[in-house]
Design a protein around this motif. Structure first.
Motif, PDB file in Angstrom:
ATOM      1  N   GLY B 302       0.834  -1.205   0.000  1.00 35.55           N
ATOM      2  CA  GLY B 302       0.000   0.000   0.000  1.00 35.55           C
ATOM      3  C   GLY B 302       0.867   1.253   0.000  1.00 35.55           C
ATOM      4  N   ALA B 347      -6.166  -0.031  -3.260  1.00 30.68           N
ATOM      5  CA  ALA B 347      -7.093  -0.273  -2.155  1.00 30.68           C
ATOM      6  C   ALA B 347      -8.231   0.726  -2.222  1.00 30.68           C
ATOM      7  N   VAL B 515      -0.711   2.152  -4.973  1.00 26.33           N
ATOM      8  CA  VAL B 515       0.052   1.000  -4.560  1.00 26.33           C
ATOM      9  C   VAL B 515       1.506   1.216  -4.960  1.00 26.33           C
TER      10      VAL B 515
END
Lengths: 318, 544
Positions: B302, B347, B515
């Motif tokens: 992340g 995400a 990401v």
């Protein structure tokens, strides 16, 4: 003749000046602020104002143009807003790569066009002709970026015959340089090849029906001599015009292909500079491009005289 | 008086063994250079000759624009900076701030003095024939003052809280602050904290330095060659101070060639053919494919970056009514965006505070289920149907797909988003002038400290506050978290503010996080993605 050339050269000056005025105006009229683009996502107003002042972008446009011209006339094209590098050296050091690519593409395009075009005119409506005509259609229709990516996938990834892009100066590694030249040169050549091939074909068809070809054949000349000396030379004039324009357009032609094959030429510099609203660099590239266009048109006009003795630029004195 | 907390924090990191050891255990090859104490014995041990050496090609998404951290703005530049320069502090692979050129630091109890103890074994690359200059407190003062006072410096904003810099002794330096600034340390991780050789700058002059920054840092690699748009060459700095977890000298690689390749297809092809060994930005559509490549290794983590839509809340514009913004936020299906446009890479997000930020709240999911009916009701409450201009930057097919998907989702709530494609330069101009009519689709590359993802975007009159957002409570909370270095207090204030500027009185519509990717040839080991998306090449090893 010399007088003619001199007159043409002198006439280039006002044209070049006009080009700089137009490119300056167009750039400033197009929306987007170079300082903002440079700042990217971080925009601290104080430092942006300072930068704008440092670059002189807060002055009235005529003043900016006058200052630019004043420096340019003395060979100082300023510094890039993005990279802070002096503009002229950045362009000059990229010219060899672009010229190499452009000339390789042009040589390929013209050679193939002459051979296949002539063949296709001689064997009209044969399989060769149909294939060539089909190819020209595909060549004109295929966008350069698509063809470039296709060639990379096929010849770099599947067959592994050529590297997938990059550049090595010829003096450092001649083999590596040529291997990297093939795919981008073919990519650029395909577009102009289609046009050139059609031109050769139709010009040849036209010439082959002329009386003097019949005469040449009637006086018993070998067919090859008829084709090469009588037909082809006369069919060349329109091709020379086309190629002349293509030489002038080498920089524009390379823009997309250089980006795909990460070939460090002027075309790629142009793309980055336009996106970044890098005024000094774009202005200089437009000027260089315009000058090369004018020079190649002059060269074409001079070539006419050589190809066709009926054309003469000498002042007739009676 | 130093605050107890910061002294302890610095000390723990200085001793370092426990946090670093645990980090090493989870990273592929051990990670941060070890503190000096453990290196004394290691210097005599032979280097791991079997794996040291070799050269690799790094395929980068575009050319490095500025080598001088002072003028650098582009994200891509940092990929070179991190190899060439060391900064005062750095982050580890989890995003935690760790000692680097500074072995420890402490904040005074009033928050107005930040004191750094520096490493004593650091030399600049600028040796060539004569002696290299040494890195010490004077170097820090000179660098920070250069960043703060040079005309046209792009770092002056980040360093604005600093009033003056004092050299306490040869290896101790103190920053005197105008007001407490908890976010300053995070700025020193990046370009504002990078140390440049004074000798190198003065040799070529300030104007040319950014293009001729050869042998100018203290970092693991030295810049020796830069050919615009073609390649840059980074050579191993044999005198670098860093050690791996076994005490061997870092870096391992002899040479890195960085090649700018803009097309992601072509970058990937170069990895597949073996013409390049490392790249860090893989298109979502290619991720599933590269995972199947037997010669390549794909890793991701992340990142701090976020995706967002910026409404213009200024008076006279349709989104002046905040209920409209909320309606858009409610109508969007974030999961569908992630799955269909991002191919599951990234995400779902609802606000700007990301997973690797200390203030992240995993339970903050205000718009978890798309609610077109709720959005419709909200619009009915306003009384006028919602129709707006949706600015999308041109030239990228994926961005257009994304915009079209959002458009279709909003359609379900009877919201009419009219896509207008403009060049990025033009959108930027409209945002800055605050004249864009509806919404602009613009994200943020992310910062290490959550302050860098929030403050400038939501505080009244802040430089990046493109929506012209103003909320007194948000201003109060955001300033409060800057005044304290207590993480728990900062976290509470940041989360409270986030709830307001995302849900109650929305400033933007956030819908996802980015990401950090890393694609390597399997012969290259030791690398792992960092949440800031920058590769740390000092840990890379190349199998023979």
């Amino acid at each position: 003749m010399t007088q003619y050339v001199l007159r043409r050269l002198v006439l280039m000056v006002p044209v070049a000046l006009l080009v700089t005025v137009i490119s300056f105006a167009l750039l400033r009229l197009s929306p987007g602020d170079p300082v903002l683009v440079f700042a990217g996502e971080e925009r601290d107003p104080a430092s942006l104002t300072a930068l704008r002042h440092e670059l002189g972008l807060d002055r009235p446009l005529p003043v900016q143009y006058a200052a630019w011209l004043n420096h340019a006339l003395r060979g100082d094209f300023g510094r890039s807003i993005r990279t802070r590098r002096p503009v002229l050296p950045s362009i000059v050091e990229r010219l060899p790569a672009t010229l190499e690519l452009g000339l390789a593409a042009l040589t390929f395009s013209v050679t193939v066009a002459l051979f296949v075009g002539t063949l296709s005119a001689l064997k009209r409506n044969s399989a060769v002709d149909l294939l060539a005509t089909g190819f020209t259609l595909a060549g004109v229709s295929l966008p350069g970026f698509y063809l470039g990516l296709g060639l990379i996938l096929l010849f770099a990834l599947v067959f592994r015959w050529f590297p997938p892009g990059g550049y090595v100066p010829f003096v450092e590694d001649p083999g590596g340089n040529l291997r990297r030249l093939v795919l981008p040169a073919i990519t650029i050549a395909t577009g102009s090849l289609a046009v050139n091939l059609r031109q050769v074909r139709s010009a040849m068809l036209d010439v082959l029906n002329q009386d003097y070809i019949r005469t040449a054949r009637a006086k018993g000349l070998v067919e090859q001599v008829v084709i090469a000396r009588h037909a082809l030379k006369n069919a060349l004039i329109p091709l020379v015009t086309l190629v002349g324009l293509q030489v002038g357009a080498v920089i524009e032609g390379a823009i997309i292909t250089e980006t795909i094959f990460f070939w460090p030429g002027v075309g790629r510099l142009a793309v980055d500079s336009i996106n970044g609203r890098d005024y000094p660099v774009v202005q200089a590239i437009v000027l260089v491009s315009a000058l090369s266009f004018m020079a190649s048109t002059l060269a074409v006009d001079l070539l006419y005289a050589w190809l066709d003795p009926r054309i003469s630029y000498s002042e007739r004195r009676t | 008086m130093a605050s107890r907390r910061s002294v302890i924090r610095g000390a723990v990191l200085l001793v370092g063994v426990s946090p670093l050891a645990s980090l090493a255990a989870c990273g592929p090859s051990g990670s941060e250079p070890q503190p000096k104490a453990t290196t004394a014995s290691a210097t005599t041990a032979p280097a791991t000759a079997a794996q040291a050496g070799g050269s690799i090609v790094f395929a980068l998404e575009s050319d490095v624009i500025n080598f001088d951290p002072l003028v650098s703005r582009a994200f891509v530049d940092r990929n070179a900076h991190y190899q060439i320069y060391d900064s005062l502090v750095r982050i580890d692979a989890t995003g935690k701030i760790i000692p680097w050129l500074a072995e420890s630091w402490e904040t005074s109890s009033d928050g107005l003095k930040l004191t750094f103890k520096l490493r004593k074994d650091v030399k600049f690359h600028d040796d060539a024939a004569d002696k290299p200059s040494k890195f010490d407190a004077e170097s820090v003062k000179w660098n920070i003052d250069r960043y703060r006072t040079t005309a046209g410096s792009q770092r002056s904003g980040e360093l604005a809280p600093i009033d003056s810099v004092d050299v306490v002794d040869q290896y101790t330096v103190r920053f005197n602050l105008k007001s407490p600034a908890s976010h300053l340390l995070a700025a020193l991780v990046d370009r504002a904290g990078m140390m440049v050789s004074r000798k190198a700058v003065e040799a070529v002059g300030q104007a040319d330095f950014t293009n001729k920054a050869f042998r100018a840092g203290t970092g693991p690699f030295m810049l020796t060659e830069a050919v615009k748009d073609d390649h840059i060459t980074l050579i191993r700095n044999a005198d670098w101070w860093g050690r791996d977890k076994d005490g061997s000298k870092l870096p391992y690689l002899d040479k890195i060639t960085v090649r700018p390749i803009t097309s992601s297809e072509v970058r990937l092809t170069n990895l597949k053919t073996g013409d390049a060994q490392v790249m860090n930005n893989v298109a979502g559509k290619d991720v599933a494919g590269v995972k199947l490549e037997s010669t390549l290794q794909y890793q991701e983590k992340g990142a701090y970056s976020y995706d967002s839509m910026i409404p213009n809340r200024k008076e006279g514009f349709i989104f002046n009514d905040a209920r409209y913004i909320k309606a858009v936020a409610m109508a969007m299906d974030r999961k569908e965006i992630l799955d269909k446009v991002r191919f599951g890479v990234g995400a779902i997000g609802y606000g700007p505070i990301a997973q690797n930020h200390f203030a992240f709240d995993p339970n903050f999911k205000p718009f978890e289920k798309p609610d077109p009916d709720g959005a419709k009701k909200l619009i009915q409450e306003v009384g006028k149907p919602l129709s707006f201009e949706f600015l999308v930057s041109s030239g990228d097919a994926v961005t257009l797909q994304l915009a079209q998907l959002i458009q279709a989702q909003l359609q379900k709530a009877s919201i009419d988003a009219q896509i207008v494609q403009l060049e990025f330069a033009q959108i930027l101009q409209q945002q800055t002038d605050k004249v864009f009519k509806g919404v602009a689709l613009t994200g943020w590359s992310g910062r290490i400290d959550p302050d860098g993802n929030t403050y400038d975007f939501v505080v009244t009159g802040a430089p990046q506050n493109d929506p012209s957002y103003s909320n007194k409570e948000v201003d109060r909370l955001m300033n409060e978290q800057r005044q304290t270095s207590d993480e728990a207090k900062r976290k509470a204030a940041l989360q409270a503010a986030q709830k307001i500027f995302v849900v109650d009185d929305p400033a933007r519509i956030w819908y996802g996080f980015g990401v950090s990717q890393l694609l390597t040839n399997k012969k290259v080991t030791g690398l792992e993605p960092y949440p800031d998306r920058i590769v740390r090449f000092q840990y890379a090893k190349l199998a023979k």
